[in-house]
Design a protein around this motif. Structure first.
Motif, PDB file in Angstrom:
ATOM      1  N   ILE A  93     -31.938 -24.420  -6.987  1.00 60.13           N
ATOM      2  CA  ILE A  93     -32.177 -23.663  -5.755  1.00 60.13           C
ATOM      3  C   ILE A  93     -33.322 -22.674  -5.944  1.00 60.13           C
ATOM      4  O   ILE A  93     -34.192 -22.539  -5.079  1.00 60.13           O
ATOM      5  N   LEU A  94     -33.352 -21.997  -7.070  1.00 55.14           N
ATOM      6  CA  LEU A  94     -34.450 -21.073  -7.344  1.00 55.14           C
ATOM      7  C   LEU A  94     -35.788 -21.807  -7.397  1.00 55.14           C
ATOM      8  O   LEU A  94     -36.818 -21.278  -6.966  1.00 55.14           O
ATOM      9  N   SER A  95     -35.765 -23.037  -7.913  1.00 59.66           N
ATOM     10  CA  SER A  95     -37.016 -23.794  -8.018  1.00 59.66           C
ATOM     11  C   SER A  95     -37.557 -24.183  -6.649  1.00 59.66           C
ATOM     12  O   SER A  95     -38.763 -24.376  -6.483  1.00 59.66           O
ATOM     13  N   LEU A  96     -36.675 -24.292  -5.648  1.00 61.90           N
ATOM     14  CA  LEU A  96     -37.125 -24.645  -4.300  1.00 61.90           C
ATOM     15  C   LEU A  96     -38.048 -23.575  -3.721  1.00 61.90           C
ATOM     16  O   LEU A  96     -38.900 -23.874  -2.881  1.00 61.90           O
ATOM     17  N   VAL A  97     -37.866 -22.330  -4.176  1.00 64.46           N
ATOM     18  CA  VAL A  97     -38.716 -21.232  -3.690  1.00 64.46           C
ATOM     19  C   VAL A  97     -39.638 -20.720  -4.797  1.00 64.46           C
ATOM     20  O   VAL A  97     -40.208 -19.634  -4.690  1.00 64.46           O
ATOM     21  N   GLU A  98     -39.752 -21.505  -5.864  1.00 63.23           N
ATOM     22  CA  GLU A  98     -40.637 -21.206  -6.995  1.00 63.23           C
ATOM     23  C   GLU A  98     -40.341 -19.838  -7.606  1.00 63.23           C
ATOM     24  O   GLU A  98     -41.246 -19.072  -7.962  1.00 63.23           O
ATOM     25  N   LYS A 154     -37.782 -16.942 -16.057  1.00 62.72           N
ATOM     26  CA  LYS A 154     -36.787 -16.797 -17.118  1.00 62.72           C
ATOM     27  C   LYS A 154     -35.688 -15.808 -16.763  1.00 62.72           C
ATOM     28  O   LYS A 154     -34.495 -16.079 -16.969  1.00 62.72           O
ATOM     29  N   GLU A 155     -36.044 -14.636 -16.236  1.00 67.94           N
ATOM     30  CA  GLU A 155     -35.053 -13.606 -15.936  1.00 67.94           C
ATOM     31  C   GLU A 155     -34.158 -14.016 -14.770  1.00 67.94           C
ATOM     32  O   GLU A 155     -32.941 -13.819 -14.810  1.00 67.94           O
ATOM     33  N   ASN A 156     -34.759 -14.590 -13.726  1.00 69.00           N
ATOM     34  CA  ASN A 156     -33.954 -15.044 -12.592  1.00 69.00           C
ATOM     35  C   ASN A 156     -32.988 -16.145 -13.007  1.00 69.00           C
ATOM     36  O   ASN A 156     -31.831 -16.176 -12.554  1.00 69.00           O
ATOM     37  N   VAL A 157     -33.459 -17.050 -13.849  1.00 66.30           N
ATOM     38  CA  VAL A 157     -32.595 -18.140 -14.331  1.00 66.30           C
ATOM     39  C   VAL A 157     -31.446 -17.573 -15.160  1.00 66.30           C
ATOM     40  O   VAL A 157     -30.296 -18.029 -15.047  1.00 66.30           O
ATOM     41  N   LYS A 213     -33.007  -9.079  -5.561  1.00 63.38           N
ATOM     42  CA  LYS A 213     -34.358  -9.337  -6.057  1.00 63.38           C
ATOM     43  C   LYS A 213     -35.070 -10.425  -5.269  1.00 63.38           C
ATOM     44  O   LYS A 213     -36.292 -10.429  -5.156  1.00 63.38           O
ATOM     45  N   ILE A 214     -34.277 -11.389  -4.759  1.00 63.29           N
ATOM     46  CA  ILE A 214     -34.852 -12.518  -4.030  1.00 63.29           C
ATOM     47  C   ILE A 214     -35.037 -12.126  -2.569  1.00 63.29           C
ATOM     48  O   ILE A 214     -34.085 -11.744  -1.892  1.00 63.29           O
ATOM     49  N   LYS A 215     -36.238 -12.207  -2.083  1.00 60.68           N
ATOM     50  CA  LYS A 215     -36.530 -11.806  -0.707  1.00 60.68           C
ATOM     51  C   LYS A 215     -36.043 -12.847   0.298  1.00 60.68           C
ATOM     52  O   LYS A 215     -35.909 -14.026  -0.010  1.00 60.68           O
ATOM     53  N   GLY A 216     -35.811 -12.382   1.512  1.00 67.03           N
ATOM     54  CA  GLY A 216     -35.528 -13.292   2.618  1.00 67.03           C
ATOM     55  C   GLY A 216     -34.109 -13.822   2.658  1.00 67.03           C
ATOM     56  O   GLY A 216     -33.180 -13.256   2.077  1.00 67.03           O
ATOM     57  N   ARG A 217     -33.957 -14.936   3.356  1.00 67.68           N
ATOM     58  CA  ARG A 217     -32.638 -15.496   3.630  1.00 67.68           C
ATOM     59  C   ARG A 217     -31.913 -15.973   2.380  1.00 67.68           C
ATOM     60  O   ARG A 217     -30.691 -15.862   2.283  1.00 67.68           O
ATOM     61  N   LEU A 218     -32.671 -16.542   1.430  1.00 67.62           N
ATOM     62  CA  LEU A 218     -32.027 -17.010   0.203  1.00 67.62           C
ATOM     63  C   LEU A 218     -31.421 -15.842  -0.556  1.00 67.62           C
ATOM     64  O   LEU A 218     -30.303 -15.938  -1.080  1.00 67.62           O
ATOM     65  N   GLY A 219     -32.131 -14.719  -0.621  1.00 68.12           N
ATOM     66  CA  GLY A 219     -31.595 -13.536  -1.276  1.00 68.12           C
ATOM     67  C   GLY A 219     -30.313 -13.061  -0.617  1.00 68.12           C
ATOM     68  O   GLY A 219     -29.356 -12.650  -1.281  1.00 68.12           O
ATOM     69  N   PHE A 220     -30.296 -13.123   0.719  1.00 70.83           N
ATOM     70  CA  PHE A 220     -29.100 -12.740   1.476  1.00 70.83           C
ATOM     71  C   PHE A 220     -27.926 -13.646   1.103  1.00 70.83           C
ATOM     72  O   PHE A 220     -26.809 -13.186   0.873  1.00 70.83           O
TER      73      PHE A 220
END
Length: 285
Positions: free
Chosen positions: A141-146, A150-153, A231-238
């Motif tokens: 899912i994180l890769s879909l928004v690039e 390392k830290e996010n993973v 940390k993740i902006k937008g709808r995915l972060g929500f």
């Protein structure tokens, strides 16, 4: 018959509503494009789980169907022609987002483990299983928004592992009926836990003590991932913030003295998700 023959109606269109999950699967919080991508990827994991766990097929038959999935992942990787509607869809998604096929192959490893391995000796073995069975979901899912740095993973893996461990606690009886026990052998011995208790739904004081230990350790794992959603902006972060809240709520309910894992394991219902939605929304103002 292809194992993917009815996947479009069973998973993608139905949005996997036939299976309870502790996390949202492409909820309406996300935009249509992201939601469709997540549901398509989730369908792969759900299909493999069903092949490994459901029905009365032999190990040989299950392994053959998992091999079918693996071979088609290889075709996607090599950009070869595919005669399968689901994998054609997955191929188009890969061309668009360039996600790592290796993450889907980690799911394959977990499916094969489910077929051939019924209980782990130690907790570290279970964590390694989670690294294949759960963690790739967040990484994909994180890769879909690039944003799969390392830290996010690292944070995503902590959340996904915690969710998997919560699921194991919720499904002790259900997993036992499928011939699988996720509680490590050495911990069953240490806490004097009896397999017969699961069969008879006898939630003894030893199980209560172990549940407390499981929840506390699980919370320490989850803590390493908390904050990723902000940390993740937008709808995915929500959406990730909602998943974090759901995990915390489930751990709170699991930790209650009244929680009997064999009879009434806690789950997230629709009203819970509504409450969580508004909680995150208010926090985001």
């Amino acid at each position: 018959m292809k194992p993917t023959q009815s996947i479009m109606s069973r998973y993608k269109i139905a949005q996997s509503k036939n299976h309870y999950e502790n996390f949202t699967v492409g909820s309406l919080v996300l935009g249509k494009e992201m939601r469709e991508a997540i549901i398509t990827l989730y369908a792969f994991a759900r299909l493999g789980d069903d092949i490994a766990d459901e029905g009365n097929k032999s190990k040989k038959e299950r392994s053959k169907e998992i091999l079918y999935l693996k071979n088609h992942l290889k075709k996607i990787e090599l950009n070869q022609k595919i005669n399968d509607s689901y994998f054609n869809l997955l191929h188009k998604l890969h061309l668009k987002y360039k996600f790592k096929i290796s993450n889907l192959n980690r799911f394959i490893n977990a499916f094969n483990e489910d077929i051939n391995h019924k209980q782990y000796a130690r907790f570290n073995n279970l964590l390694r299983y989670c690294d294949d069975a759960a963690n790739p979901a967040g990484e994909l899912i994180l890769s879909l928004v690039e944003l799969d740095n390392k830290e996010n993973v690292r944070q995503s893996d902590a959340i996904c592992t915690a969710l998997a461990l919560i699921n194991f606690a919720q499904g002790v009886v259900e997993d036992f009926e499928k011939g699988r026990i996720y509680i490590p052998k050495n911990e069953m011995k240490r806490f004097n836990l009896k397999v017969e208790d699961i069969k008879k739904r006898n939630f003894t004081s030893q199980w209560v003590k172990y549940k407390k230990y499981w929840v506390e350790r699980n919370y320490e794992i989850l803590k390493k991932g908390l904050g990723l959603g902000k940390k993740i902006k937008g709808r995915l972060g929500f959406e990730i913030q909602m998943i974090e809240c759901a995990a915390l709520l489930l751990l709170k309910r699991l930790g209650r003295n009244s929680c009997n894992l064999f009879i009434t394991p806690p789950k997230i219902n629709t009203s819970d998700w509504i409450f969580i939605f508004f909680k995150v929304a208010l926090r985001s103002i």
